[in-house]
Motif scaffolding. Sequence first.
Motif, short mmCIF file in Angstrom:
data_model
loop_
_atom_site.label_atom_id
_atom_site.label_comp_id
_atom_site.label_asym_id
_atom_site.label_seq_id
_atom_site.Cartn_x
_atom_site.Cartn_y
_atom_site.Cartn_z
N GLY A 92 0.80 -1.22 0.00
CA GLY A 92 0.00 0.00 0.00
C GLY A 92 0.83 1.27 0.00
N SER A 93 2.11 1.16 -0.29
CA SER A 93 2.98 2.34 -0.28
C SER A 93 2.47 3.40 -1.26
CB SER A 93 4.41 1.95 -0.68
OG SER A 93 5.21 3.09 -0.92
N PRO A 94 2.48 4.68 -0.85
CA PRO A 94 2.04 5.73 -1.78
C PRO A 94 2.85 5.77 -3.06
CG PRO A 94 3.14 6.66 0.16
CD PRO A 94 2.87 5.22 0.46
N ALA A 95 4.12 5.41 -2.99
CA ALA A 95 4.95 5.41 -4.19
C ALA A 95 4.49 4.34 -5.19
CB ALA A 95 6.41 5.18 -3.82
N ILE A 96 4.06 3.18 -4.67
CA ILE A 96 3.56 2.13 -5.55
C ILE A 96 2.21 2.51 -6.12
CG2 ILE A 96 2.73 -0.26 -5.60
CD1 ILE A 96 4.90 -0.97 -3.59
N VAL A 97 1.34 3.02 -5.28
CA VAL A 97 0.00 3.43 -5.73
C VAL A 97 0.09 4.49 -6.82
CG1 VAL A 97 -2.14 4.54 -5.01
CG2 VAL A 97 -1.06 2.83 -3.53
N GLN A 98 1.06 5.38 -6.71
CA GLN A 98 1.21 6.49 -7.65
C GLN A 98 2.12 6.15 -8.83
OE1 GLN A 98 2.60 9.54 -4.99
NE2 GLN A 98 0.73 9.40 -3.73
N ASN A 99 2.54 4.89 -8.94
CA ASN A 99 3.35 4.43 -10.07
C ASN A 99 4.65 5.23 -10.24
OD1 ASN A 99 1.51 2.37 -10.98
ND2 ASN A 99 0.20 4.02 -11.77
N ARG A 100 5.29 5.54 -9.13
CA ARG A 100 6.54 6.30 -9.22
C ARG A 100 7.70 5.55 -8.57
NH1 ARG A 100 7.26 9.14 -4.38
NH2 ARG A 100 5.43 9.19 -3.01
N THR A 101 7.56 4.25 -8.49
CA THR A 101 8.63 3.41 -7.95
C THR A 101 8.69 2.09 -8.69
OG1 THR A 101 9.59 2.47 -5.94
CG2 THR A 101 7.21 2.29 -6.18
N GLY A 102 9.80 1.43 -8.58
CA GLY A 102 9.99 0.13 -9.19
C GLY A 102 11.41 -0.32 -8.95
N GLY A 103 11.74 -1.50 -9.47
CA GLY A 103 13.06 -2.05 -9.20
C GLY A 103 13.85 -2.41 -10.44
N VAL A 104 15.13 -2.67 -10.20
CA VAL A 104 16.05 -3.15 -11.23
C VAL A 104 16.77 -4.35 -10.64
CG1 VAL A 104 18.06 -2.61 -12.66
CG2 VAL A 104 16.40 -0.81 -12.10
N GLN A 105 16.62 -5.52 -11.24
CA GLN A 105 17.28 -6.71 -10.72
C GLN A 105 18.79 -6.57 -10.86
OE1 GLN A 105 15.84 -10.49 -12.22
NE2 GLN A 105 17.70 -11.54 -11.54
N THR A 106 19.51 -6.90 -9.79
CA THR A 106 20.96 -6.71 -9.79
C THR A 106 21.66 -7.97 -9.28
OG1 THR A 106 20.92 -5.81 -7.53
CG2 THR A 106 20.72 -4.24 -9.36
N LEU A 107 22.98 -7.97 -9.41
CA LEU A 107 23.79 -9.06 -8.88
C LEU A 107 24.03 -8.81 -7.39
CD1 LEU A 107 26.40 -9.70 -11.72
CD2 LEU A 107 24.11 -10.64 -11.41
N GLY A 108 23.07 -9.20 -6.58
CA GLY A 108 23.17 -9.01 -5.15
C GLY A 108 23.02 -7.57 -4.72
N GLY A 109 23.14 -7.36 -3.42
CA GLY A 109 23.03 -6.00 -2.90
C GLY A 109 24.15 -5.10 -3.36
N ILE A 110 25.36 -5.65 -3.49
CA ILE A 110 26.49 -4.84 -3.95
C ILE A 110 26.31 -4.42 -5.40
CG2 ILE A 110 28.96 -4.92 -4.48
CD1 ILE A 110 28.33 -4.40 -1.56
N GLY A 111 25.70 -5.29 -6.21
CA GLY A 111 25.38 -4.90 -7.58
C GLY A 111 24.40 -3.75 -7.60
N ALA A 112 23.45 -3.75 -6.67
CA ALA A 112 22.49 -2.65 -6.56
C ALA A 112 23.19 -1.36 -6.14
CB ALA A 112 21.39 -3.01 -5.57
N VAL A 113 24.15 -1.48 -5.22
CA VAL A 113 24.94 -0.30 -4.83
C VAL A 113 25.66 0.28 -6.03
CG1 VAL A 113 26.91 0.49 -3.45
CG2 VAL A 113 25.22 -1.04 -2.44
N ARG A 114 26.23 -0.60 -6.86
CA ARG A 114 26.99 -0.12 -8.02
C ARG A 114 26.09 0.59 -9.03
NH1 ARG A 114 31.94 -0.98 -10.71
NH2 ARG A 114 31.95 0.58 -12.37
N VAL A 115 24.94 -0.01 -9.35
CA VAL A 115 24.03 0.62 -10.31
C VAL A 115 23.51 1.94 -9.74
CG1 VAL A 115 21.85 0.40 -11.58
CG2 VAL A 115 23.37 -1.58 -11.35
N GLY A 116 23.15 1.95 -8.46
CA GLY A 116 22.67 3.18 -7.84
C GLY A 116 23.71 4.28 -7.86
N ALA A 117 24.97 3.92 -7.58
CA ALA A 117 26.05 4.90 -7.59
C ALA A 117 26.27 5.46 -8.99
CB ALA A 117 27.33 4.28 -7.05
N GLU A 118 26.17 4.60 -10.01
CA GLU A 118 26.35 5.07 -11.39
C GLU A 118 25.24 6.06 -11.77
OE1 GLU A 118 28.76 4.64 -13.42
OE2 GLU A 118 29.90 2.97 -12.57
#
Length: 423
Positions: A92-118
Amino acid sequence: MSALSVFLDTPTAIPGENGKLRAAFGMDRQPGKVFLWGDEYLGEDGECFVHPVIRKVILQVVNDPTMTTRYLPPLGLSEFTRSATELALGKGSPAIVQNRTGGVQTLGGIGAVRVGAELLKHWYNEGGSRPWVVYVPAQCDEAVVSTLQETKIKDIHSYPYWDPEKRCLALEEMLHFLESVPEQSIIVLYTSAHCPTGADPTLDQWKQIADVMMRHRLFPFFLLPSQGLCSGDPNEDAASLRYFVSVGFELICAQSFSQNFGLYNERVGNLILVLKDSPTFLSVQSQAEKVVQTLWFRPPCWGARLVTIILNNPALVVEWKEGLRAIAERTMLMREMLKEKLRMLSIPGSWDHLSQQSGLYCCTGLRDDEVEFLVRKQHVYLPSSGNINISTLNHQIVDYVAETIYLAVTKEDPFHKPSTIHL
């Protein structure tokens, strides 16, 4: 052709502290040696724990005739990123309801850190006049720091997090520091399961942190390494992240499924993007897709499929949560046992902080010289910071570890005789 290699001048890479510690442990021939660090949750038998529900779902997938080995899209398995984002933010997150969030599958949490940093390096504050700076906790997983550094971000600094004298979260120092950093700076925050201290703010303290960050327009870069392992409740462990979203922050979150699902070697991660509106989210997500294509092209499917099946089956979710509660209860039990053993040995100082932390990691408060004594004289291996992975303790070795800590702190044998403990 030359008889010499074209790589002749390549220096040998210097391992980090964790790598050196593990190498020293591996070379130690002492039969009773103990290793109190590592990233995996270990069961009472000292082995890496495999969640029973994972074993069940693996058999289900292996026998699924519709299973395919096709490439996934660069953004990953859409059902996985949707389910993972809902797990973190709440359906029920407002971000989900308002279609302003989502994810990107990454190679583990560190892969997510790398993509986020880029993404932050190339697109954060684009066109702004103020250069941005990244701040990480003074005590932070070295893999997170090195990953940020690999993106060639120049201004990476630390902020106060742990008070070694009081042996607790340095909240006042943290808040005071955040009041002084430049606007639009990026602040790396652990939602829960802080690595390596195990000390997390309460929800009321998180509200104070959010207030300072909102007033100074600071950008949250959350890390969600093991949702559910601290309290046994995934919702409670994500409460800080959900609060920041509820009060209107834009943010990114590096989410890992290694520890809470036991999928260490599958490298299952998700980068959550929460933006102000749907068009902005889609634009940033498109840039994330380009980043992924330059790093690993397409993510693997197996681990993400296992997580997706579990999160979308109510019965399996119940089993998974029961397992999380059992893990959380065992880690707390080991904290209490260690604290009680230290109390019974009358070791100087208070050890109450051990049971005030949560998750896999624990800051013992031992000094550098005491840790060195443990490693060199007692063959008990832990980082110089005095932090340990609490799940490495079990009923077989907790007495031995407590007695060696007594020796390290007092330099006296608690029984006035050479130790006769053998593992």
